[in-house]
Design an enzyme around this catalytic site. Structure first.
Site, PDB file in Angstrom:
ATOM      1  N   ALA A  55       0.827  -1.210   0.000  1.00 49.61           N
ATOM      2  CA  ALA A  55       0.000   0.000   0.000  1.00 49.61           C
ATOM      3  C   ALA A  55       0.860   1.258   0.000  1.00 49.61           C
ATOM      4  O   ALA A  55       0.450   2.294  -0.517  1.00 49.61           O
ATOM      5  CB  ALA A  55      -0.939  -0.003   1.201  1.00 49.61           C
ATOM      6  N   TYR A  57       3.456   2.434  -1.924  1.00 46.89           N
ATOM      7  CA  TYR A  57       3.978   1.997  -3.214  1.00 46.89           C
ATOM      8  C   TYR A  57       5.496   1.885  -3.285  1.00 46.89           C
ATOM      9  O   TYR A  57       6.032   0.979  -3.916  1.00 46.89           O
ATOM     10  CB  TYR A  57       3.485   2.905  -4.339  1.00 46.89           C
ATOM     11  N   GLU A  64      12.318  -9.352 -10.311  1.00 46.56           N
ATOM     12  CA  GLU A  64      13.759  -9.527 -10.475  1.00 46.56           C
ATOM     13  C   GLU A  64      14.475  -9.332  -9.136  1.00 46.56           C
ATOM     14  O   GLU A  64      15.379 -10.090  -8.794  1.00 46.56           O
ATOM     15  CB  GLU A  64      14.320  -8.524 -11.504  1.00 46.56           C
ATOM     16  N   CYS A  98      15.861  -2.294 -10.835  1.00 45.04           N
ATOM     17  CA  CYS A  98      16.238  -3.696 -11.037  1.00 45.04           C
ATOM     18  C   CYS A  98      17.493  -3.810 -11.894  1.00 45.04           C
ATOM     19  O   CYS A  98      18.353  -4.658 -11.636  1.00 45.04           O
ATOM     20  CB  CYS A  98      15.101  -4.466 -11.697  1.00 45.04           C
TER      21      CYS A  98
END
Length: 147
Positions: A55, A57, A64, A98
């Site tokens: 929640a 974010y 990954e 990532c």
């Protein structure tokens, strides 16, 4: 990367099946955008990851990252291949965060991103993050940036 399949790679079947299985376990109640990933280490071990939203974010984790965290937790420090599975068209590729995390562990690893239609985006980790950054220890204990 100008060519969607720069290295003409096809997804490794074992990694693709693992990424699809992880995809099904993704926790994405907010975006509804599920992603699964599977990677193989130098000794042949396979680790999986799914995206896990939150929640708040900013606390979400990508597939990954989850796969790399599973690998590192098991004690491995390098991987050779990564498959990322999504239902996006074109296939979703690793986000910027990532890309940096992948570069930390394996700048020369092969990455194959694939979707349910079999579309492929591929390359080496370093293709996804040109001029990637890593820290290395100097003899005097200070860290220096390297590419």
């Amino acid at each position: 990367m100008s060519n969607a399949n720069a290295l003409n790679l096809i997804p490794d079947p074992q990694l693709l099946e693992g990424a699809k299985a992880a995809f099904k376990q993704a926790y994405a109640p907010y975006s509804k955008f599920r992603v699964g990933a599977a990677l193989r280490t130098l000794d042949g071990q396979v680790y999986f990851g799914a995206n896990v939203e939150n929640a708040s974010y900013g606390l979400a984790r990508c597939a990954e990252q989850s796969a790399v965290q599973a690998m590192a937790t098991a004690g491995a420090r390098e991987f050779t291949d990564l498959v990322v599975y999504s239902e996006a068209t074109p296939p979703a590729s690793p986000c910027g965060s990532c890309r940096q995390i992948l570069f930390e562990f394996a700048p020369d690893a092969r990455v194959v991103c694939v979707n349910q239609h079999g579309d492929v985006v591929s390359g080496l980790v370093r293709d996804f993050l040109p001029h990637g950054f890593r820290l290395e220890q100097r003899d005097d204990g200070h860290e220096v940036g390297t590419e």
